[in-house]
Design a protein around this motif. Structure first.
Motif, PDB file in Angstrom:
ATOM      1  N   GLU A 203       0.829  -1.202   0.000  1.00 13.34           N
ATOM      2  CA  GLU A 203       0.000   0.000   0.000  1.00 13.34           C
ATOM      3  C   GLU A 203       0.869   1.260   0.000  1.00 13.34           C
ATOM      4  N   ALA A 204       1.892   1.274   0.845  1.00 16.04           N
ATOM      5  CA  ALA A 204       2.752   2.459   0.968  1.00 16.04           C
ATOM      6  C   ALA A 204       3.526   2.723  -0.317  1.00 16.04           C
ATOM      7  N   LEU A 205       4.117   1.676  -0.879  1.00 14.88           N
ATOM      8  CA  LEU A 205       5.003   1.860  -2.021  1.00 14.88           C
ATOM      9  C   LEU A 205       4.241   2.174  -3.297  1.00 14.88           C
ATOM     10  N   THR A 206       2.999   1.704  -3.412  1.00 12.48           N
ATOM     11  CA  THR A 206       2.227   1.994  -4.624  1.00 12.48           C
ATOM     12  C   THR A 206       1.522   3.348  -4.546  1.00 12.48           C
ATOM     13  N   PHE A 207       1.322   3.876  -3.329  1.00 11.96           N
ATOM     14  CA  PHE A 207       0.615   5.148  -3.195  1.00 11.96           C
ATOM     15  C   PHE A 207       1.567   6.338  -3.144  1.00 11.96           C
ATOM     16  N   ALA A 208       2.631   6.235  -2.367  1.00 13.86           N
ATOM     17  CA  ALA A 208       3.396   7.415  -1.978  1.00 13.86           C
ATOM     18  C   ALA A 208       4.565   7.727  -2.914  1.00 13.86           C
ATOM     19  N   ASP A 209       4.856   9.038  -3.017  1.00 11.57           N
ATOM     20  CA  ASP A 209       6.076   9.481  -3.691  1.00 11.57           C
ATOM     21  C   ASP A 209       7.248   9.422  -2.715  1.00 11.57           C
ATOM     22  N   GLN A 210       6.974   9.664  -1.440  1.00 10.29           N
ATOM     23  CA  GLN A 210       7.983   9.578  -0.386  1.00 10.29           C
ATOM     24  C   GLN A 210       7.413   8.750   0.755  1.00 10.29           C
ATOM     25  N   VAL A 211       8.203   7.794   1.241  1.00  9.91           N
ATOM     26  CA  VAL A 211       7.767   6.909   2.327  1.00  9.91           C
ATOM     27  C   VAL A 211       8.636   7.162   3.555  1.00  9.91           C
ATOM     28  N   VAL A 212       7.972   7.329   4.702  1.00  8.93           N
ATOM     29  CA  VAL A 212       8.664   7.474   5.987  1.00  8.93           C
ATOM     30  C   VAL A 212       8.558   6.129   6.699  1.00  8.93           C
ATOM     31  N   VAL A 213       9.688   5.445   6.861  1.00  6.90           N
ATOM     32  CA  VAL A 213       9.697   4.133   7.511  1.00  6.90           C
ATOM     33  C   VAL A 213      10.017   4.328   8.990  1.00  6.90           C
ATOM     34  N   MET A 214       9.136   3.771   9.852  1.00  7.25           N
ATOM     35  CA  MET A 214       9.299   3.935  11.287  1.00  7.25           C
ATOM     36  C   MET A 214       9.462   2.587  11.978  1.00  7.25           C
ATOM     37  N   GLU A 215      10.229   2.615  13.067  1.00  3.15           N
ATOM     38  CA  GLU A 215      10.394   1.404  13.876  1.00  3.15           C
ATOM     39  C   GLU A 215      10.715   1.817  15.298  1.00  3.15           C
ATOM     40  N   GLN A 216       9.953   1.284  16.270  1.00  4.13           N
ATOM     41  CA  GLN A 216      10.132   1.581  17.689  1.00  4.13           C
ATOM     42  C   GLN A 216      10.198   3.087  17.960  1.00  4.13           C
TER      43      GLN A 216
END
Length: 358
Positions: A203-216
């Motif tokens: 969903e994120a990669l097909t929708f967004a021009d920029q992706v913010v990846v979060m963890e903890q």
């Protein structure tokens, strides 16, 4: 619409946080351009919803500021931020028709009847709801109701940002692709700032021009889908994005080179002066069988899974698992093999973070 700036944001649910471990959301500094399509991506509990609630005004951050076009809205209530939000579960009025649901946000703001009618019909056409406008909302399927929720967010032309909080959770899998494509098309047509929160990489990669990846509670990388795939800034990004994820293997550094199980591994950049836990990362797409005359890394085939157009070949090299993708045109090996890594796609990590020399 607005340019959104997150300046030194941190948030803790504790009354008196002391160390970094007390913060559910660690320091975040981000700029989102007006009209862009963005995604917050990460597993459950990583801080995505906390950050979304801070942006929308449902939660005040412990530290830092939120700016809309340079105006500080950190302590402004939600209604002053002019945000449209679409939630996991459809928020609609069952007793109203589809038309009345879509018109409701505009009527609430005193928009003229003619303009309301034009906007409702425009959005209904975009979402393929025109034939349902006179129907009661209660009789619609889950995806139909979620289309109404999307439409209620899109029908206003005065919003600063439209935020989607895992909007396809209740949608049947075969319809998710349709709605994802529709959202992307809508963004290209109306060019409003959109933020999409999800734990689903597709969903994120097909929708967004920029992706913010979060963890903890931490932002580990911000980038385009291609950047996240080709050059993960952290081993978590490599694991989380891709199916299967990136191979992460224990390594050692010596004389400017990286070694795995004593075998030299050519990497995209020279080995840096790094300490801590040293690993090399290479995606299964960039692992192949060593050619004639190549030494390669010795391994044995453990398992083969058919994924349609390619096979996932799981190999074992000592205690490490190395996945490799083979197209249909290749024979599936058995027993002992020798593996080669594409040097330009093989990277060195120190304590999880990308570490590259000159």
């Amino acid at each position: 619409m607005a340019r959104i700036t997150l300046d030194a944001l941190r948030h803790s649910y504790m009354p008196d946080p002391q160390g970094d471990e007390d913060f559910a959301l660690k320091r975040v500094d981000l700029d989102w351009d007006d009209g862009g399509a963005y995604a917050l991506l990460g597993p459950s509990g990583c801080g995505k919803t906390t950050l979304l609630n801070i942006i929308s005004g449902l939660l005040a951050p412990t530290e830092g500021r939120i700016l809309f076009d340079g105006e500080d809205v950190t302590h402004a209530p939600p209604d002053r931020r002019n945000i449209a939000q679409v939630f996991q579960f459809p928020v609609i009025y069952d007793t109203m028709t589809v038309y009345e649901n879509l018109a409701f946000p505009l009527r609430n703001r005193g928009v003229a009847a003619g303009e309301i009618d034009a906007r409702v019909r425009e959005i209904a056409e975009m979402l393929e709801l025109t034939d349902s406008l006179r129907n009661r909302a209660r009789g619609l399927t889950a995806d139909g109701k979620q289309k109404i929720s999307l439409g209620r967010g899109l029908v206003r032309d005065d919003v600063n940002v439209i935020m989607f909080d895992e909007p396809l959770t209740v949608i049947d899998p075969h319809l998710k692709w349709v709605l994802r494509s529709k959202l992307k098309e809508l963004h290209q047509r109306i060019s409003r700032t959109m933020i999409y929160v999800t734990h689903d990489q597709t969903e994120a990669l097909t929708f967004a021009d920029q992706v913010v990846v979060m963890e903890q509670g931490q932002v580990v990388q911000v980038g385009t889908p291609v950047e996240l795939f080709e050059k993960p800034a952290h081993t978590f990004v490599g694991h989380f994005i891709g199916s299967p994820g990136m191979n992460v293997l224990p390594a050692a550094l010596a004389s400017g080179a990286a070694y795995f199980m004593g075998w030299p591994v050519e990497t995209a950049a020279l080995a840096p002066e790094a300490s801590g836990r040293i690993e090399i990362g290479v995606r299964p797409e960039f692992v192949s069988l060593a050619g004639a005359g190549e030494e390669g890394i010795p391994a044995h085939v453990h398992k083969v899974s058919d994924a349609g157009r390619y096979r996932i070949v799981e190999t074992k090299a000592g205690e490490s698992t190395i996945n490799m993708l083979l197209g249909e045109e290749h024979d599936v090996p058995e027993g002992e093999v020798r593996l080669a890594f594409e040097p330009a796609r093989t990277r060195i990590y120190a304590d999880g973070w990308l570490a590259e020399g000159a």
